[in-house]
Design a protein around this motif. Structure first.
Motif, PDB file in Angstrom:
ATOM      1  N   GLY A  93       2.983  85.133 -17.580  1.00 10.76           N
ATOM      2  CA  GLY A  93       1.933  85.251 -18.581  1.00 10.76           C
ATOM      3  C   GLY A  93       2.187  84.398 -19.806  1.00 10.76           C
ATOM      4  O   GLY A  93       1.966  84.840 -20.940  1.00 10.76           O
ATOM      5  N   LEU A  94       2.648  83.176 -19.598  1.00 13.34           N
ATOM      6  CA  LEU A  94       2.937  82.280 -20.707  1.00 13.34           C
ATOM      7  C   LEU A  94       1.708  82.095 -21.590  1.00 13.34           C
ATOM      8  O   LEU A  94       0.629  81.774 -21.116  1.00 13.34           O
TER       9      LEU A  94
ATOM     10  N   GLU B 264      -1.553  91.248 -21.003  1.00 13.34           N
ATOM     11  CA  GLU B 264      -2.711  90.469 -20.565  1.00 13.34           C
ATOM     12  C   GLU B 264      -2.425  89.637 -19.321  1.00 13.34           C
ATOM     13  O   GLU B 264      -3.338  89.037 -18.752  1.00 13.34           O
ATOM     14  N   ALA B 265      -1.152  89.572 -18.907  1.00 14.76           N
ATOM     15  CA  ALA B 265      -0.775  88.810 -17.716  1.00 14.76           C
ATOM     16  C   ALA B 265      -1.255  89.543 -16.466  1.00 14.76           C
ATOM     17  O   ALA B 265      -1.336  90.762 -16.436  1.00 14.76           O
TER      18      ALA B 265
ATOM     19  N   ILE C   2     -11.628  75.140 -15.507  1.00 16.56           N
ATOM     20  CA  ILE C   2     -12.683  75.735 -16.337  1.00 16.56           C
ATOM     21  C   ILE C   2     -12.119  75.919 -17.746  1.00 16.56           C
ATOM     22  O   ILE C   2     -11.292  76.809 -17.980  1.00 16.56           O
ATOM     23  N   PRO C   3     -12.525  75.079 -18.703  1.00 19.62           N
ATOM     24  CA  PRO C   3     -11.904  75.064 -20.038  1.00 19.62           C
ATOM     25  C   PRO C   3     -11.840  76.418 -20.722  1.00 19.62           C
ATOM     26  O   PRO C   3     -10.808  76.777 -21.295  1.00 19.62           O
TER      27      PRO C   3
ATOM     28  N   ALA D  61      -8.721  86.005 -20.367  1.00 19.79           N
ATOM     29  CA  ALA D  61      -9.866  86.125 -19.456  1.00 19.79           C
ATOM     30  C   ALA D  61      -9.541  85.494 -18.107  1.00 19.79           C
ATOM     31  O   ALA D  61      -9.952  85.993 -17.053  1.00 19.79           O
ATOM     32  N   GLY D  62      -8.807  84.390 -18.139  1.00 17.83           N
ATOM     33  CA  GLY D  62      -8.403  83.752 -16.893  1.00 17.83           C
ATOM     34  C   GLY D  62      -7.483  84.637 -16.079  1.00 17.83           C
ATOM     35  O   GLY D  62      -7.592  84.709 -14.843  1.00 17.83           O
ATOM     36  N   HIS D  63      -6.583  85.333 -16.751  1.00 20.44           N
ATOM     37  CA  HIS D  63      -5.669  86.232 -16.050  1.00 20.44           C
ATOM     38  C   HIS D  63      -6.418  87.399 -15.401  1.00 20.44           C
ATOM     39  O   HIS D  63      -5.975  87.915 -14.363  1.00 20.44           O
ATOM     40  N   GLN D  64      -7.528  87.789 -15.992  1.00 21.70           N
ATOM     41  CA  GLN D  64      -8.340  88.833 -15.360  1.00 21.70           C
ATOM     42  C   GLN D  64      -8.805  88.378 -13.974  1.00 21.70           C
ATOM     43  O   GLN D  64      -8.819  89.154 -13.015  1.00 21.70           O
TER      44      GLN D  64
END
Length: 224
Positions: free
Chosen positions: A56-57, A63-64, A193-194, A207-210
């Motif tokens: 989860g860097l 959130e990771a 996806i930026p 949000a990406g980790h979700q």
């Protein structure tokens, strides 16, 4: 279009390297994140073993994607505890040397997310495959009843068509050989996806980790 986005993301991954990350209510030992309070009752461990994508860097530890999976499992009142054993910059060789220490605690489900850093360094596919197989063998020898999951990764096309193709096949081949469940591509629907990636264009946002968690959950839910 999705394939193009994945290629863009994979190219950005070319600078994936070792960095640290922190958390609010976790303790860290040799790359392993655990809650400070031990869970009540007997829970089976799900060990997520990987690199900075697992660690989860750049996001809070909770959130990771492994912690998101843990929260989902808790909400379903399933008897499992997720252990985040991600370490930024980890290669398959380093993972092979580290895994034995992590197997001191019982493992019911083992999720292997390693190989990206090997690919970006151009390490021979045969060596990466051998190292990952060694990790799998160590887990199977210590916990023969453990259920195994391997997480697929790809390298950018600029690494060469043959190398990229051979690297991609490491994961489904190992899954088949070892009777492992396969997550085809961890960064599916996130890569390129930026708004789902941090300013470095490499590591996913919260949000990406979700979405990463969802990609893994699609496979994990049938195992639990």
């Amino acid at each position: 279009m999705n394939k193009l986005k994945n290629y863009i993301s994979l190219f950005l991954l070319s600078t994936l390297c070792a960095c640290g990350s922190g958390g609010n209510n976790k303790t860290k030992i040799d790359g392993v994140e655990k809650t400070k309070e031990k869970s009540v009752g007997t829970k089976k461990n799900i060990l997520v073993f990987g690199d900075s994508l697992t660690a989860g860097l750049g996001v809070e530890q909770e959130e990771a994607f492994p912690d998101i999976l843990g929260n989902k499992i808790d909400s379903l009142q399933l008897p499992y505890e997720v252990i985040n054993a991600g370490l930024s910059g980890e290669t398959s060789a380093a993972g092979k040397a580290r895994i034995d220490w992590l197997l001191k605690d019982n493992v019911a489900i083992f999720i292997l997310e390693l190989g990206a850093n090997d690919g970006l360094r151009g390490i021979p596919v045969s060596e990466t495959r051998k190292n990952l197989q060694s990790i799998i063998d160590q887990v199977k020898a210590k916990y023969p009843e453990a259920k195994l999951v391997i997480v697929g990764m790809e390298v950018p096309p600029n690494m060469g068509k043959t190398y990229a193709s051979d690297f991609r096949m490491i994961f489904p081949d190992l899954a088949k050989k070892n009777n492992m469940a396969l997550v085809p591509f961890l960064l599916d629907r996130v890569g390129g996806i930026p708004e789902l990636n941090q300013a470095d264009g490499i590591h996913p946002t919260a949000a990406g980790h979700q979405i990463l968690a969802d990609n893994v959950w699609k496979v994990l839910k049938d195992i639990l």
